[in-house]
Design a protein around this motif. Structure first.
Motif, PDB file in Angstrom:
ATOM      1  N   ALA A  34      21.116  35.633   8.144  1.00 55.15           N
ATOM      2  CA  ALA A  34      22.330  35.928   8.904  1.00 55.15           C
ATOM      3  C   ALA A  34      22.476  37.439   9.094  1.00 55.15           C
ATOM      4  N   GLY A  35      22.199  38.218   8.067  1.00 54.34           N
ATOM      5  CA  GLY A  35      22.268  39.671   8.180  1.00 54.34           C
ATOM      6  C   GLY A  35      21.275  40.215   9.183  1.00 54.34           C
ATOM      7  N   ARG A  36      20.087  39.642   9.209  1.00 55.53           N
ATOM      8  CA  ARG A  36      19.079  40.088  10.175  1.00 55.53           C
ATOM      9  C   ARG A  36      19.492  39.753  11.599  1.00 55.53           C
ATOM     10  N   ILE A  37      20.117  38.603  11.779  1.00 58.52           N
ATOM     11  CA  ILE A  37      20.600  38.232  13.112  1.00 58.52           C
ATOM     12  C   ILE A  37      21.628  39.250  13.588  1.00 58.52           C
ATOM     13  N   TYR A  38      22.576  39.595  12.715  1.00 59.93           N
ATOM     14  CA  TYR A  38      23.572  40.599  13.082  1.00 59.93           C
ATOM     15  C   TYR A  38      22.909  41.943  13.404  1.00 59.93           C
ATOM     16  N   ASN A  39      21.865  42.289  12.664  1.00 64.01           N
ATOM     17  CA  ASN A  39      21.158  43.542  12.921  1.00 64.01           C
ATOM     18  C   ASN A  39      20.487  43.526  14.293  1.00 64.01           C
ATOM     19  N   LEU A  40      19.864  42.408  14.647  1.00 62.34           N
ATOM     20  CA  LEU A  40      19.239  42.296  15.960  1.00 62.34           C
ATOM     21  C   LEU A  40      20.285  42.373  17.071  1.00 62.34           C
ATOM     22  N   LEU A  41      21.415  41.720  16.857  1.00 59.36           N
ATOM     23  CA  LEU A  41      22.489  41.770  17.849  1.00 59.36           C
ATOM     24  C   LEU A  41      23.024  43.191  17.989  1.00 59.36           C
ATOM     25  N   LYS A  42      23.092  43.897  16.884  1.00 63.31           N
ATOM     26  CA  LYS A  42      23.532  45.303  16.903  1.00 63.31           C
ATOM     27  C   LYS A  42      22.593  46.130  17.768  1.00 63.31           C
ATOM     28  N   ASN A  43      21.292  45.921  17.596  1.00 64.34           N
ATOM     29  CA  ASN A  43      20.319  46.675  18.379  1.00 64.34           C
ATOM     30  C   ASN A  43      20.420  46.346  19.861  1.00 64.34           C
ATOM     31  N   GLN A  52      25.358  37.456  26.660  1.00 57.70           N
ATOM     32  CA  GLN A  52      24.503  36.397  26.131  1.00 57.70           C
ATOM     33  C   GLN A  52      24.423  36.415  24.610  1.00 57.70           C
ATOM     34  N   HIS A  53      24.631  37.558  23.988  1.00 59.92           N
ATOM     35  CA  HIS A  53      24.509  37.632  22.535  1.00 59.92           C
ATOM     36  C   HIS A  53      25.695  37.007  21.811  1.00 59.92           C
ATOM     37  N   LEU A  54      26.728  36.631  22.524  1.00 63.08           N
ATOM     38  CA  LEU A  54      27.888  36.010  21.882  1.00 63.08           C
ATOM     39  C   LEU A  54      27.535  34.653  21.268  1.00 63.08           C
ATOM     40  N   GLU A  55      26.655  33.896  21.927  1.00 60.44           N
ATOM     41  CA  GLU A  55      26.228  32.603  21.374  1.00 60.44           C
ATOM     42  C   GLU A  55      25.472  32.811  20.056  1.00 60.44           C
ATOM     43  N   ASP A  56      24.616  33.813  20.020  1.00 61.25           N
ATOM     44  CA  ASP A  56      23.878  34.113  18.792  1.00 61.25           C
ATOM     45  C   ASP A  56      24.830  34.560  17.685  1.00 61.25           C
ATOM     46  N   PHE A  57      25.840  35.336  18.060  1.00 62.92           N
ATOM     47  CA  PHE A  57      26.828  35.796  17.087  1.00 62.92           C
ATOM     48  C   PHE A  57      27.585  34.611  16.502  1.00 62.92           C
ATOM     49  N   ARG A  58      28.002  33.695  17.337  1.00 63.77           N
ATOM     50  CA  ARG A  58      28.722  32.509  16.859  1.00 63.77           C
ATOM     51  C   ARG A  58      27.831  31.639  15.976  1.00 63.77           C
ATOM     52  N   ALA A  59      26.548  31.555  16.308  1.00 64.26           N
ATOM     53  CA  ALA A  59      25.618  30.787  15.478  1.00 64.26           C
ATOM     54  C   ALA A  59      25.460  31.435  14.103  1.00 64.26           C
ATOM     55  N   ALA A  60      25.394  32.752  14.063  1.00 66.74           N
ATOM     56  CA  ALA A  60      25.273  33.447  12.779  1.00 66.74           C
ATOM     57  C   ALA A  60      26.545  33.274  11.953  1.00 66.74           C
ATOM     58  N   GLN A  61      27.712  33.328  12.607  1.00 71.48           N
ATOM     59  CA  GLN A  61      28.962  33.112  11.887  1.00 71.48           C
ATOM     60  C   GLN A  61      29.041  31.688  11.344  1.00 71.48           C
ATOM     61  N   SER A  65      29.452  30.659   7.428  1.00 68.39           N
ATOM     62  CA  SER A  65      30.548  29.811   6.939  1.00 68.39           C
ATOM     63  C   SER A  65      30.015  28.570   6.239  1.00 68.39           C
ATOM     64  N   SER A  66      28.883  28.048   6.701  1.00 67.72           N
ATOM     65  CA  SER A  66      28.300  26.885   6.022  1.00 67.72           C
ATOM     66  C   SER A  66      27.760  27.289   4.652  1.00 67.72           C
ATOM     67  N   LEU A  67      27.311  28.526   4.508  1.00 68.16           N
ATOM     68  CA  LEU A  67      26.831  29.009   3.206  1.00 68.16           C
ATOM     69  C   LEU A  67      27.986  29.139   2.226  1.00 68.16           C
ATOM     70  N   GLU A  68      29.146  29.526   2.728  1.00 67.72           N
ATOM     71  CA  GLU A  68      30.308  29.668   1.860  1.00 67.72           C
ATOM     72  C   GLU A  68      30.828  28.312   1.407  1.00 67.72           C
ATOM     73  N   ARG A  69      30.696  27.290   2.226  1.00 70.66           N
ATOM     74  CA  ARG A  69      31.157  25.945   1.860  1.00 70.66           C
ATOM     75  C   ARG A  69      30.184  25.245   0.936  1.00 70.66           C
TER      76      ARG A  69
END
Length: 92
Positions: A34-43, A52-61, A65-69
């Motif tokens: 998830a952190g790497r995905i955010y890093n790629l989106l940042k770049n 287009q990166h909003l879908e990837d952002f929502r997927a990472a979120q 959230s599934s990891l927290e549950r």
């Protein structure tokens, strides 16, 4: 630089710091992903606005959230045993 860059950077830092604090295992690996995905989106956001990166952002979120549950859901789908009431309550 857009605001998206700053937001994605903050999410990446938070996700990677959270992963560093976790013990070894699958959950830590997924948190790092998830952190790497955010890093790629940042770049990507650094080079220009892109909706287009909003879908990837929502997927990472969703992944985060599934990891927290997941740790609280280790009962295997079984219900917790009922807690018996105290004798004081029954006397009332």
């Amino acid at each position: 630089m857009s605001d998206a860059f700053d937001y994605f950077r903050a999410y990446a830092v938070r996700a990677l710091c959270k992963a560093r604090a976790m013990p070894r295992g699958r959950m830590k690996h997924l948190q790092l992903v998830a952190g790497r995905i955010y890093n790629l989106l940042k770049n990507e956001a650094a080079y220009g606005p892109n909706a287009q990166h909003l879908e990837d952002f929502r997927a990472a979120q969703k992944l985060e959230s599934s990891l927290e549950r997941r740790p609280s859901d280790r009962s295997g789908g079984r219900l917790a045993p009922a807690v018996p009431q105290s004798a004081d309550r029954e006397a009332d």
